[in-house]
Structures are given as C-alpha cells and as structure tokens.
Design a protein around this motif. Structure first.
Motif, PDB file in Angstrom:
ATOM      1  N   ASP A   1       0.910  -0.910   0.034  1.00 50.75           N
ATOM      2  CA  ASP A   1      -0.228   0.255  -0.005  1.00 50.75           C
ATOM      3  C   ASP A   1       0.776   1.308  -0.166  1.00 50.75           C
ATOM      4  OD1 ASP A   1      -2.336  -1.674   0.188  1.00 50.75           O
ATOM      5  OD2 ASP A   1      -2.478  -1.115   2.074  1.00 50.75           O
ATOM      6  N   GLN A   2       1.728   1.261   0.799  1.00 49.87           N
ATOM      7  CA  GLN A   2       2.915   2.422   0.988  1.00 49.87           C
ATOM      8  C   GLN A   2       3.483   2.575  -0.508  1.00 49.87           C
ATOM      9  OE1 GLN A   2       5.295   1.502   4.428  1.00 49.87           O
ATOM     10  NE2 GLN A   2       4.777   3.401   5.106  1.00 49.87           N
ATOM     11  N   LEU A   3       3.930   1.661  -1.130  1.00 51.34           N
ATOM     12  CA  LEU A   3       4.694   1.738  -2.282  1.00 51.34           C
ATOM     13  C   LEU A   3       3.859   2.158  -3.403  1.00 51.34           C
ATOM     14  CD1 LEU A   3       7.156  -1.359  -2.351  1.00 51.34           C
ATOM     15  CD2 LEU A   3       7.635   1.079  -2.088  1.00 51.34           C
ATOM     16  N   GLY A   4       2.497   1.513  -3.310  1.00 54.72           N
ATOM     17  CA  GLY A   4       1.528   2.005  -4.362  1.00 54.72           C
ATOM     18  C   GLY A   4       1.184   3.496  -4.447  1.00 54.72           C
ATOM     19  N   ALA A   5       0.940   3.946  -2.944  1.00 58.40           N
ATOM     20  CA  ALA A   5       0.693   5.443  -2.818  1.00 58.40           C
ATOM     21  C   ALA A   5       2.233   6.126  -3.307  1.00 58.40           C
ATOM     22  CB  ALA A   5       0.617   5.761  -1.317  1.00 58.40           C
ATOM     23  N   LEU A   6       3.107   5.639  -3.058  1.00 64.44           N
ATOM     24  CA  LEU A   6       4.232   6.562  -3.589  1.00 64.44           C
ATOM     25  C   LEU A   6       4.440   6.451  -4.901  1.00 64.44           C
ATOM     26  CD1 LEU A   6       7.329   7.912  -3.104  1.00 64.44           C
ATOM     27  CD2 LEU A   6       8.129   5.442  -2.829  1.00 64.44           C
ATOM     28  N   GLY A   7       4.094   5.600  -5.764  1.00 63.55           N
ATOM     29  CA  GLY A   7       4.112   5.454  -7.015  1.00 63.55           C
ATOM     30  C   GLY A   7       3.000   6.406  -7.614  1.00 63.55           C
ATOM     31  N   PHE A   8       1.978   6.483  -7.125  1.00 64.13           N
ATOM     32  CA  PHE A   8       0.891   7.202  -7.562  1.00 64.13           C
ATOM     33  C   PHE A   8       1.098   8.689  -7.542  1.00 64.13           C
ATOM     34  CE2 PHE A   8      -3.020   9.841  -6.577  1.00 64.13           C
ATOM     35  CZ  PHE A   8      -3.619   9.664  -7.543  1.00 64.13           C
ATOM     36  N   MET A   9       1.813   9.057  -6.206  1.00 60.04           N
ATOM     37  CA  MET A   9       2.152  10.499  -6.068  1.00 60.04           C
ATOM     38  C   MET A   9       3.321  10.876  -7.022  1.00 60.04           C
ATOM     39  SD  MET A   9      -0.079  11.749  -4.138  1.00 60.04           S
ATOM     40  CE  MET A   9       0.843  13.263  -4.218  1.00 60.04           C
ATOM     41  N   THR A  10       4.321  10.179  -7.091  1.00 61.78           N
ATOM     42  CA  THR A  10       5.391  10.380  -8.297  1.00 61.78           C
ATOM     43  C   THR A  10       4.658  10.485  -9.620  1.00 61.78           C
ATOM     44  OG1 THR A  10       6.637   8.951  -6.833  1.00 61.78           O
ATOM     45  CG2 THR A  10       7.505   9.319  -9.132  1.00 61.78           C
ATOM     46  N   ASN A  11       3.680   9.809 -10.111  1.00 63.83           N
ATOM     47  CA  ASN A  11       3.171   9.758 -11.184  1.00 63.83           C
ATOM     48  C   ASN A  11       2.267  11.020 -11.229  1.00 63.83           C
ATOM     49  OD1 ASN A  11       4.442   7.422 -12.224  1.00 63.83           O
ATOM     50  ND2 ASN A  11       2.511   6.314 -11.689  1.00 63.83           N
ATOM     51  N   VAL A  12       1.699  11.490 -10.140  1.00 67.14           N
ATOM     52  CA  VAL A  12       0.787  12.826 -10.182  1.00 67.14           C
ATOM     53  C   VAL A  12       1.982  13.918 -10.549  1.00 67.14           C
ATOM     54  CG1 VAL A  12      -0.267  14.368  -8.646  1.00 67.14           C
ATOM     55  CG2 VAL A  12      -1.003  12.082  -8.811  1.00 67.14           C
ATOM     56  N   VAL A  13       3.032  14.108  -9.713  1.00 63.74           N
ATOM     57  CA  VAL A  13       4.080  15.040  -9.932  1.00 63.74           C
ATOM     58  C   VAL A  13       4.445  15.027 -11.272  1.00 63.74           C
ATOM     59  CG1 VAL A  13       6.098  15.960  -9.490  1.00 63.74           C
ATOM     60  CG2 VAL A  13       4.558  15.141  -7.629  1.00 63.74           C
ATOM     61  N   ILE A  14       4.789  13.932 -11.914  1.00 64.74           N
ATOM     62  CA  ILE A  14       5.404  13.775 -13.071  1.00 64.74           C
ATOM     63  C   ILE A  14       4.356  14.131 -14.102  1.00 64.74           C
ATOM     64  CG2 ILE A  14       5.994  12.184 -15.030  1.00 64.74           C
ATOM     65  CD1 ILE A  14       7.616  10.612 -12.954  1.00 64.74           C
ATOM     66  N   LEU A  15       3.000  13.981 -13.981  1.00 63.45           N
ATOM     67  CA  LEU A  15       1.935  14.343 -14.904  1.00 63.45           C
ATOM     68  C   LEU A  15       1.893  16.036 -14.732  1.00 63.45           C
ATOM     69  CD1 LEU A  15      -0.284  13.919 -17.039  1.00 63.45           C
ATOM     70  CD2 LEU A  15      -1.781  13.272 -14.831  1.00 63.45           C
ATOM     71  N   TRP A  16       1.772  16.327 -13.722  1.00 65.16           N
ATOM     72  CA  TRP A  16       1.520  17.680 -13.395  1.00 65.16           C
ATOM     73  C   TRP A  16       2.808  18.614 -14.153  1.00 65.16           C
ATOM     74  CZ3 TRP A  16       3.844  22.325 -11.723  1.00 65.16           C
ATOM     75  CH2 TRP A  16       2.787  23.383 -11.755  1.00 65.16           C
ATOM     76  N   ASN A  17       4.011  18.073 -13.940  1.00 69.27           N
ATOM     77  CA  ASN A  17       5.055  18.687 -14.683  1.00 69.27           C
ATOM     78  C   ASN A  17       4.938  18.836 -16.196  1.00 69.27           C
ATOM     79  OD1 ASN A  17       6.099  19.690 -12.338  1.00 69.27           O
ATOM     80  ND2 ASN A  17       7.508  17.854 -11.976  1.00 69.27           N
ATOM     81  N   THR A  18       4.621  17.571 -16.577  1.00 66.31           N
ATOM     82  CA  THR A  18       4.498  17.397 -17.960  1.00 66.31           C
ATOM     83  C   THR A  18       3.438  18.423 -18.847  1.00 66.31           C
ATOM     84  OG1 THR A  18       4.988  14.998 -17.938  1.00 66.31           O
ATOM     85  CG2 THR A  18       3.979  15.554 -20.060  1.00 66.31           C
ATOM     86  N   VAL A  19       2.444  18.209 -18.031  1.00 69.28           N
ATOM     87  CA  VAL A  19       1.147  19.201 -18.562  1.00 69.28           C
ATOM     88  C   VAL A  19       1.924  20.823 -18.510  1.00 69.28           C
ATOM     89  CG1 VAL A  19      -0.852  20.427 -17.993  1.00 69.28           C
ATOM     90  CG2 VAL A  19      -0.530  17.937 -18.002  1.00 69.28           C
ATOM     91  N   TYR A  20       2.634  21.092 -17.342  1.00 73.00           N
ATOM     92  CA  TYR A  20       3.246  22.360 -17.183  1.00 73.00           C
ATOM     93  C   TYR A  20       4.070  22.676 -18.194  1.00 73.00           C
ATOM     94  CZ  TYR A  20       5.642  26.416 -15.399  1.00 73.00           C
ATOM     95  OH  TYR A  20       6.093  27.711 -15.091  1.00 73.00           O
ATOM     96  N   ILE A  21       4.963  21.795 -18.453  1.00 71.71           N
ATOM     97  CA  ILE A  21       5.929  22.113 -19.549  1.00 71.71           C
ATOM     98  C   ILE A  21       5.426  22.197 -20.827  1.00 71.71           C
ATOM     99  CG2 ILE A  21       7.935  20.817 -20.736  1.00 71.71           C
ATOM    100  CD1 ILE A  21       8.851  19.770 -18.163  1.00 71.71           C
ATOM    101  N   ALA A  22       4.396  21.367 -21.123  1.00 71.27           N
ATOM    102  CA  ALA A  22       3.862  21.623 -22.525  1.00 71.27           C
ATOM    103  C   ALA A  22       3.102  22.952 -22.521  1.00 71.27           C
ATOM    104  CB  ALA A  22       2.719  20.371 -22.653  1.00 71.27           C
TER     105      ALA A  22
END
Length: 170
Positions: free
Chosen positions: A107-128
C-alpha cells in the motif's frame, strides 16, 4: 562461452522458444524445468550460454555505437531522476517502509508510485503549456532542447513565475 553446448541443445532451445511463443508453456513452468531441483538442466545451461552470447553482442555494439551509449545514458538519467523524485516525496520515517506486513508495504509503495506519477503528470502538462506559450510569443525552441526536457523534477515550477502565468492563461 560454451558454443558447443548451445549447438548440442539448439533443437531443444528452438522447441522451448516455440512453446513460449505459442503459449503452450508458462514461463514459471519453464523455470522449474530449466533448473530442476536448483541445478540447471543441460538445456538450462545452454540457455545461460546463449544469454552470455547475446550480452556480449550487445556490449560490443554498445562500445562501438556512440548514439546507443547516449540513448542508454539518457534513459538512465531519466530513471534516476524519477528515483530522486520518489525519494523526495517519500521523506517521512526517513524514507523507510515501516509496515510490519506485506500488504501494508505494498500500500505504501502504491501510494508512493501514485504520487510520483501525479507530480510527473503535472510537470508534463506544465512544460507543454509553457512551450505552447513560448511558441505563441513567436519564439521557437530547438527540437533538441525540447527533447531534453524531463518531467521528473524535484519540485514543480513556480506557478507565480511569468512563464507559468502565460501558460495558465492559454
């Protein structure tokens, strides 16, 4: 490298490859067959030798091809950036999994992966959006520079910056 062993087992290696390809055998069953009782069977040893041959061919092309080395290095840098981001996100408890049971750790690793993906997605949208805003101003970024942009950053860009304000307006 024992090429004689590969040659002796070649027909069996082809049969195993065909069985995997057609789905006649599952990989887990194959592993049990290739290392019966923890000791590799002759076909298992031949497969290991074939792997050494493949790895040697790859290393030869890696050392000979500068473009391949650059692509591999770029991918390694991106992956390390993702790991660095995950370490920054997972700062509580000194970055250690503290759950005493497997499901809790998952559960901890899943939440970490989710939050990491959220930050990467936000940065991708921001950069675009930032690139679109820059292009809307009539400026052209080089394709090489844009290709080097990587979303896994340690922190998101400052939303109060002029570039962020222009990107948000679009």
């Amino acid at each position: 490298m024992n090429t004689g062993l590969i040659a002796d087992q070649w027909d069996e290696l082809l049969r195993v490859a065909g069985s995997l390809r057609t789905g006649a055998v599952r990989p887990a069953e194959l592993f049990r067959y290739l290392a019966d009782g923890g000791t590799p069977t002759p076909i298992g040893r031949a497969l290991m030798e074939l792997g050494k041959l493949d790895r040697s061919a790859y290393l030869a092309s890696y050392f000979d091809d500068e473009l391949l080395r650059r692509r591999v290095n770029t991918q390694l840098n991106r992956q390390e950036s993702r790991h660095t981001l995950a370490r920054k996100i997972f700062h509580g408890q000194k970055g250690e999994l503290r759950q005493r049971y497997k499901e809790g750790m998952e559960d901890q690793l899943g939440a970490l992966g989710f939050m990491t993906n959220v930050v990467i997605l936000w940065n991708t949208v921001y950069i675009a959006r930032a690139i679109e805003a820059i292009r809307a101003e009539g400026k052209k970024g080089s394709a090489a520079d844009i290709a080097r942009l990587s979303p896994p950053r340690l922190r998101p860009p400052d939303p109060t910056s002029p570039a962020a304000q222009r990107a948000a307006a679009t």
